[in-house]
Write a protein that holds these residues in place. Structure first.
Motif, PDB file in Angstrom:
ATOM      1  N   PRO A 122       0.839  -1.204   0.000  1.00 22.70           N
ATOM      2  CA  PRO A 122       0.000   0.000   0.000  1.00 22.70           C
ATOM      3  C   PRO A 122       0.875   1.256   0.000  1.00 22.70           C
ATOM      4  CG  PRO A 122       0.029  -0.986   2.187  1.00 22.70           C
ATOM      5  CD  PRO A 122       0.743  -1.942   1.277  1.00 22.70           C
ATOM      6  N   TYR A 123       0.408   2.280  -0.675  1.00 28.13           N
ATOM      7  CA  TYR A 123       1.138   3.545  -0.721  1.00 28.13           C
ATOM      8  C   TYR A 123       0.895   4.297   0.572  1.00 28.13           C
ATOM      9  CZ  TYR A 123       3.075   7.901  -2.564  1.00 28.13           C
ATOM     10  OH  TYR A 123       3.846   9.015  -2.772  1.00 28.13           O
ATOM     11  N   SER A 124       1.961   4.681   1.242  1.00 27.69           N
ATOM     12  CA  SER A 124       1.792   5.338   2.537  1.00 27.69           C
ATOM     13  C   SER A 124       2.613   6.614   2.678  1.00 27.69           C
ATOM     14  CB  SER A 124       2.163   4.369   3.671  1.00 27.69           C
ATOM     15  OG  SER A 124       3.495   3.912   3.519  1.00 27.69           O
ATOM     16  N   SER A 125       3.435   6.920   1.686  1.00 30.07           N
ATOM     17  CA  SER A 125       4.242   8.143   1.753  1.00 30.07           C
ATOM     18  C   SER A 125       3.395   9.357   1.401  1.00 30.07           C
ATOM     19  CB  SER A 125       5.420   8.050   0.784  1.00 30.07           C
ATOM     20  OG  SER A 125       6.213   6.923   1.049  1.00 30.07           O
ATOM     21  N   PRO A 151       8.031  -0.102  -9.335  1.00 31.98           N
ATOM     22  CA  PRO A 151       7.728   0.924  -8.324  1.00 31.98           C
ATOM     23  C   PRO A 151       6.217   1.151  -8.230  1.00 31.98           C
ATOM     24  CG  PRO A 151       8.353   2.000 -10.354  1.00 31.98           C
ATOM     25  CD  PRO A 151       8.409   0.509 -10.619  1.00 31.98           C
ATOM     26  N   ILE A 152       5.496   0.088  -7.904  1.00 37.26           N
ATOM     27  CA  ILE A 152       4.035   0.163  -7.927  1.00 37.26           C
ATOM     28  C   ILE A 152       3.451  -0.087  -6.539  1.00 37.26           C
ATOM     29  CG2 ILE A 152       3.904  -0.507 -10.351  1.00 37.26           C
ATOM     30  CD1 ILE A 152       3.100  -3.308  -9.475  1.00 37.26           C
ATOM     31  N   TYR A 153       2.337   0.562  -6.292  1.00 31.70           N
ATOM     32  CA  TYR A 153       1.634   0.491  -5.006  1.00 31.70           C
ATOM     33  C   TYR A 153       0.137   0.553  -5.285  1.00 31.70           C
ATOM     34  CZ  TYR A 153       6.284   2.260  -3.820  1.00 31.70           C
ATOM     35  OH  TYR A 153       7.637   2.436  -3.733  1.00 31.70           O
ATOM     36  N   PHE A 154      -0.660   0.372  -4.245  1.00 31.40           N
ATOM     37  CA  PHE A 154      -2.086   0.668  -4.371  1.00 31.40           C
ATOM     38  C   PHE A 154      -2.466   1.615  -3.251  1.00 31.40           C
ATOM     39  CE2 PHE A 154      -2.148  -2.635  -1.183  1.00 31.40           C
ATOM     40  CZ  PHE A 154      -3.269  -2.387  -0.394  1.00 31.40           C
ATOM     41  N   TYR A 155      -3.598   2.292  -3.443  1.00 29.23           N
ATOM     42  CA  TYR A 155      -4.085   3.217  -2.416  1.00 29.23           C
ATOM     43  C   TYR A 155      -5.422   2.707  -1.896  1.00 29.23           C
ATOM     44  CZ  TYR A 155      -5.844   7.385  -0.083  1.00 29.23           C
ATOM     45  OH  TYR A 155      -6.337   8.257   0.855  1.00 29.23           O
ATOM     46  N   ARG A 156      -5.538   2.634  -0.600  1.00 26.48           N
ATOM     47  CA  ARG A 156      -6.810   2.272   0.024  1.00 26.48           C
ATOM     48  C   ARG A 156      -6.842   2.899   1.414  1.00 26.48           C
ATOM     49  NH1 ARG A 156     -10.692  -2.124  -0.467  1.00 26.48           N
ATOM     50  NH2 ARG A 156     -11.641  -2.641   1.533  1.00 26.48           N
ATOM     51  N   ILE A 163      -7.610   3.073  -5.150  1.00 25.97           N
ATOM     52  CA  ILE A 163      -7.094   3.171  -6.516  1.00 25.97           C
ATOM     53  C   ILE A 163      -6.212   1.950  -6.726  1.00 25.97           C
ATOM     54  CG2 ILE A 163      -5.655   4.474  -8.126  1.00 25.97           C
ATOM     55  CD1 ILE A 163      -6.535   7.007  -6.725  1.00 25.97           C
ATOM     56  N   ASP A 164      -6.451   1.230  -7.808  1.00 24.16           N
ATOM     57  CA  ASP A 164      -5.796  -0.068  -7.994  1.00 24.16           C
ATOM     58  C   ASP A 164      -4.280   0.020  -8.005  1.00 24.16           C
ATOM     59  OD1 ASP A 164      -8.225  -1.488  -8.157  1.00 24.16           O
ATOM     60  OD2 ASP A 164      -8.456  -0.942 -10.268  1.00 24.16           O
ATOM     61  N   LEU A 165      -3.734   1.027  -8.708  1.00 27.69           N
ATOM     62  CA  LEU A 165      -2.281   1.142  -8.809  1.00 27.69           C
ATOM     63  C   LEU A 165      -1.840   2.590  -8.755  1.00 27.69           C
ATOM     64  CD1 LEU A 165      -1.228  -1.326 -11.670  1.00 27.69           C
ATOM     65  CD2 LEU A 165      -0.808  -1.603  -9.225  1.00 27.69           C
ATOM     66  N   LEU A 166      -0.753   2.825  -8.058  1.00 24.31           N
ATOM     67  CA  LEU A 166      -0.019   4.078  -8.137  1.00 24.31           C
ATOM     68  C   LEU A 166       1.396   3.714  -8.567  1.00 24.31           C
ATOM     69  CD1 LEU A 166      -1.110   5.887  -4.830  1.00 24.31           C
ATOM     70  CD2 LEU A 166      -2.028   6.249  -7.130  1.00 24.31           C
ATOM     71  N   ILE A 167       1.806   4.213  -9.721  1.00 29.52           N
ATOM     72  CA  ILE A 167       3.157   3.958 -10.218  1.00 29.52           C
ATOM     73  C   ILE A 167       3.979   5.209  -9.946  1.00 29.52           C
ATOM     74  CG2 ILE A 167       4.545   3.325 -12.228  1.00 29.52           C
ATOM     75  CD1 ILE A 167       1.986   2.158 -13.473  1.00 29.52           C
ATOM     76  N   GLU A 168       5.124   5.034  -9.305  1.00 29.68           N
ATOM     77  CA  GLU A 168       5.911   6.182  -8.867  1.00 29.68           C
ATOM     78  C   GLU A 168       7.243   6.227  -9.605  1.00 29.68           C
ATOM     79  OE1 GLU A 168       6.904   8.294  -4.620  1.00 29.68           O
ATOM     80  OE2 GLU A 168       7.196   6.123  -4.735  1.00 29.68           O
ATOM     81  N   GLN A 169       7.519   7.372 -10.213  1.00 29.93           N
ATOM     82  CA  GLN A 169       8.814   7.556 -10.856  1.00 29.93           C
ATOM     83  C   GLN A 169       9.151   9.047 -10.890  1.00 29.93           C
ATOM     84  OE1 GLN A 169       9.602   7.060 -15.210  1.00 29.93           O
ATOM     85  NE2 GLN A 169      10.914   5.370 -14.539  1.00 29.93           N
ATOM     86  N   ASN A 170      10.380   9.369 -10.496  1.00 29.53           N
ATOM     87  CA  ASN A 170      10.867  10.754 -10.539  1.00 29.53           C
ATOM     88  C   ASN A 170       9.923  11.719  -9.830  1.00 29.53           C
ATOM     89  OD1 ASN A 170      13.079   9.874 -12.079  1.00 29.53           O
ATOM     90  ND2 ASN A 170      11.949  10.140 -13.992  1.00 29.53           N
ATOM     91  N   ASN A 171       9.488  11.321  -8.649  1.00 28.84           N
ATOM     92  CA  ASN A 171       8.625  12.157  -7.814  1.00 28.84           C
ATOM     93  C   ASN A 171       7.274  12.448  -8.480  1.00 28.84           C
ATOM     94  OD1 ASN A 171       8.475  13.346  -5.179  1.00 28.84           O
ATOM     95  ND2 ASN A 171       8.493  15.362  -6.148  1.00 28.84           N
ATOM     96  N   THR A 172       6.880  11.565  -9.394  1.00 26.56           N
ATOM     97  CA  THR A 172       5.580  11.678 -10.052  1.00 26.56           C
ATOM     98  C   THR A 172       4.790  10.405  -9.814  1.00 26.56           C
ATOM     99  OG1 THR A 172       6.464  13.122 -11.770  1.00 26.56           O
ATOM    100  CG2 THR A 172       4.391  12.007 -12.261  1.00 26.56           C
ATOM    101  N   ARG A 197      -5.079  14.014  -1.956  1.00 24.90           N
ATOM    102  CA  ARG A 197      -4.579  13.839  -0.590  1.00 24.90           C
ATOM    103  C   ARG A 197      -3.091  13.494  -0.551  1.00 24.90           C
ATOM    104  NH1 ARG A 197      -9.417  10.178   2.199  1.00 24.90           N
ATOM    105  NH2 ARG A 197     -11.116  11.668   1.861  1.00 24.90           N
ATOM    106  N   ILE A 198      -2.526  13.187  -1.708  1.00 26.87           N
ATOM    107  CA  ILE A 198      -1.105  12.852  -1.765  1.00 26.87           C
ATOM    108  C   ILE A 198      -0.308  14.137  -1.913  1.00 26.87           C
ATOM    109  CG2 ILE A 198       0.671  11.516  -2.956  1.00 26.87           C
ATOM    110  CD1 ILE A 198      -1.536   9.688  -3.993  1.00 26.87           C
ATOM    111  N   LYS A 199       0.572  14.388  -0.972  1.00 26.83           N
ATOM    112  CA  LYS A 199       1.299  15.651  -0.918  1.00 26.83           C
ATOM    113  C   LYS A 199       2.746  15.480  -1.388  1.00 26.83           C
ATOM    114  CE  LYS A 199      -2.419  17.256   1.016  1.00 26.83           C
ATOM    115  NZ  LYS A 199      -3.376  18.047   0.201  1.00 26.83           N
ATOM    116  N   ASN A 200       3.321  16.587  -1.811  1.00 27.73           N
ATOM    117  CA  ASN A 200       4.752  16.688  -2.142  1.00 27.73           C
ATOM    118  C   ASN A 200       5.189  15.833  -3.325  1.00 27.73           C
ATOM    119  OD1 ASN A 200       5.101  18.415   0.140  1.00 27.73           O
ATOM    120  ND2 ASN A 200       5.194  16.583   1.448  1.00 27.73           N
ATOM    121  N   VAL A 201       4.246  15.444  -4.166  1.00 28.58           N
ATOM    122  CA  VAL A 201       4.574  14.763  -5.421  1.00 28.58           C
ATOM    123  C   VAL A 201       3.693  15.339  -6.523  1.00 28.58           C
ATOM    124  CG1 VAL A 201       5.277  12.587  -4.338  1.00 28.58           C
ATOM    125  CG2 VAL A 201       2.899  12.908  -5.048  1.00 28.58           C
ATOM    126  N   GLN A 202       4.141  15.141  -7.750  1.00 23.57           N
ATOM    127  CA  GLN A 202       3.321  15.536  -8.889  1.00 23.57           C
ATOM    128  C   GLN A 202       2.425  14.364  -9.271  1.00 23.57           C
ATOM    129  OE1 GLN A 202       5.527  17.039 -12.220  1.00 23.57           O
ATOM    130  NE2 GLN A 202       3.784  16.919 -13.636  1.00 23.57           N
TER     131      GLN A 202
END
Length: 413
Positions: free
Chosen positions: A266-269, A331-336, A343-352, A377-382
């Motif tokens: 799960p995405y927690s950052s 670099p994949i996560y999910f949000y719940r 959201i099924d997937l959050l893919i993170e790369q280069n602060n995006t 609700r996700i802060k400090n990323v694009q």
């Protein structure tokens, strides 16, 4: 179907020119030996396998002499049987370090990875090989990791301009899976998976001495398969199998280490503390999961209660493979969150962050984009363009409130 070109081949060739040793690991029967032999034969490099008990015993009894008689460059197949050899490989490498000295394969196990990373830290490149990807099955030479940037989408759209999209082909692929022996059509999927599980349990699991009851472990694997694309619930799994939660955790870790199961974190950052901390589990081969859960045909599966779970599992596994074939961790996560907004997937790369929803439909509606608002609700990323992956045959978009989501065919993976 003869040899299928593997996208990991380029990565292995790159690693061979960058590290003294390289290791191809993963589940049984994914094509590790075939792939590595293709590479070494082009270089006229000899090989031996530790499936040969005599070779295994020789290496265990006198590893120093064994390596003297098998001087580099050399390929050792099924090295998980002699993980103690890694210590002596390090000694040989440090005597005359240069790249491309040792080529190794091994079914992934705790002891294997521990020995490889401890003994050969900084000296070894490791590639996890999964069953064949859809790209490889289609002979698609596109090998970029899945990051749904504008450039990626435009390139894939151009490549698929004259492609004959077929929802049925996708479900045939989901039902059959990606193990090379199944795709050769020399054995039925049912017969292959029955023998595959028998060999996996008898040779990999039994050797780890953590499973006393083989039939109970098979039941456990079946229960886990029925929960693909769900949050891990050790208590429920343990009760259904008649084992303790401690045992359920140990056994699931065996499946993960073996490359059979993938745990999506799960995405927690950069988010509120209201998000869940439990991972989701996915079988890395939908054909094996289909066999375990007793689906009899692609058509029955497509209209069955687990259709959404299987389609999501297929998409996640394809994305993981796209990264693994390039030697990268996905670099994949999910949000719940606690309100079950997901959201099924959050893919993170280069602060995006690239938000992705997975829908088995061919005609997504605005309601399928309803959860993308939560990315605020996700802060400090694009946060990049929202994406819906489904069985559509063209790129389109849907709008929900202030959110516009691009709709992509699953074949773009």
């Amino acid at each position: 179907m003869d040899f299928i070109a593997r996208h990991a081949e380029k990565t292995l060739i790159r690693f061979a020119s960058s590290f003294p040793a390289l290791l191809v690991t993963g589940a049984r029967q994914t094509g590790k030996t075939t792939l590595l032999k293709k590479i070494i034969e082009a270089k006229s490099i000899s090989s031996t396998t530790f499936d040969d008990i005599a070779e295994e015993q020789f290496a265990l009894a006198d590893p120093k002499t064994f390596l003297e008689l098998h001087s580099s460059p050399y390929m050792f197949d099924e090295i998980q049987y002699v993980p103690e050899l890694f210590r002596y490989l390090k000694i040989e490498i440090d005597k005359d370090r240069h790249n491309g000295m040792y080529y190794l394969t091994g079914s992934q196990q705790f002891k294997l990875m521990e020995k490889a990373t401890e003994s050969l830290s900084g000296r070894i490149g490791i590639v996890q090989l999964y069953p064949l990807s859809a790209r490889e099955i289609r002979s698609d030479d596109f090998s970029d990791s899945f990051i749904p940037t504008k450039e990626y989408i435009l390139e894939r759209n151009k490549a698929f301009l004259n492609y004959d999209f077929s929802v049925q082909n996708v479900w045939n692929r989901i039902f059959t899976g990606g193990y090379p022996e199944v795709l050769k059509n020399t054995v039925s999927p049912k017969d292959f998976y029955a023998q595959y599980l028998k060999t996996y349990i008898e040779r990999d699991i039994k050797n780890l001495s953590q499973v006393a009851d083989e039939m109970q472990f098979l039941q456990f694997v079946t229960v886990v398969a029925s929960r693909t694309s769900q949050l891990v619930n050790y208590g429920d799994i343990a009760r259904e199998c008649g084992i303790s939660e401690v045992t359920a955790k140990k056994w699931l870790s065996l499946l993960v280490t073996s490359g059979i199961v993938y745990l999506l974190t799960p995405y927690s950052s950069n988010v509120e503390k209201r998000v869940v901390k439990t991972p989701k589990l996915y079988f890395m081969d939908t054909g094996l999961a289909a066999y375990l859960t007793k689906w009899t045909s692609p058509e029955v599966m497509q209209s069955g209660a687990m259709a959404g779970a299987f389609f999501e599992t297929y998409v996640v596994s394809e994305i993981v493979k796209s990264f693994a074939n390039n030697g990268e961790d996905a670099p994949i996560y999910f949000y719940r969150d606690k309100d079950k907004i997901e959201i099924d997937l959050l893919i993170e790369q280069n602060n995006t962050i690239y938000p992705v929803e997975i829908k088995k439909t061919a005609t997504p509606k605005s309601d399928d984009a309803k959860n993308f608002f939560i990315t605020s609700r996700i802060k400090n990323v694009q946060v990049a363009q929202s994406i819906i992956i489904c069985t559509t045959n063209k790129v389109s978009s849907v709008k929900r409130g202030d959110t516009t989501a691009f709709v992509l065919p699953v074949e773009f993976l």
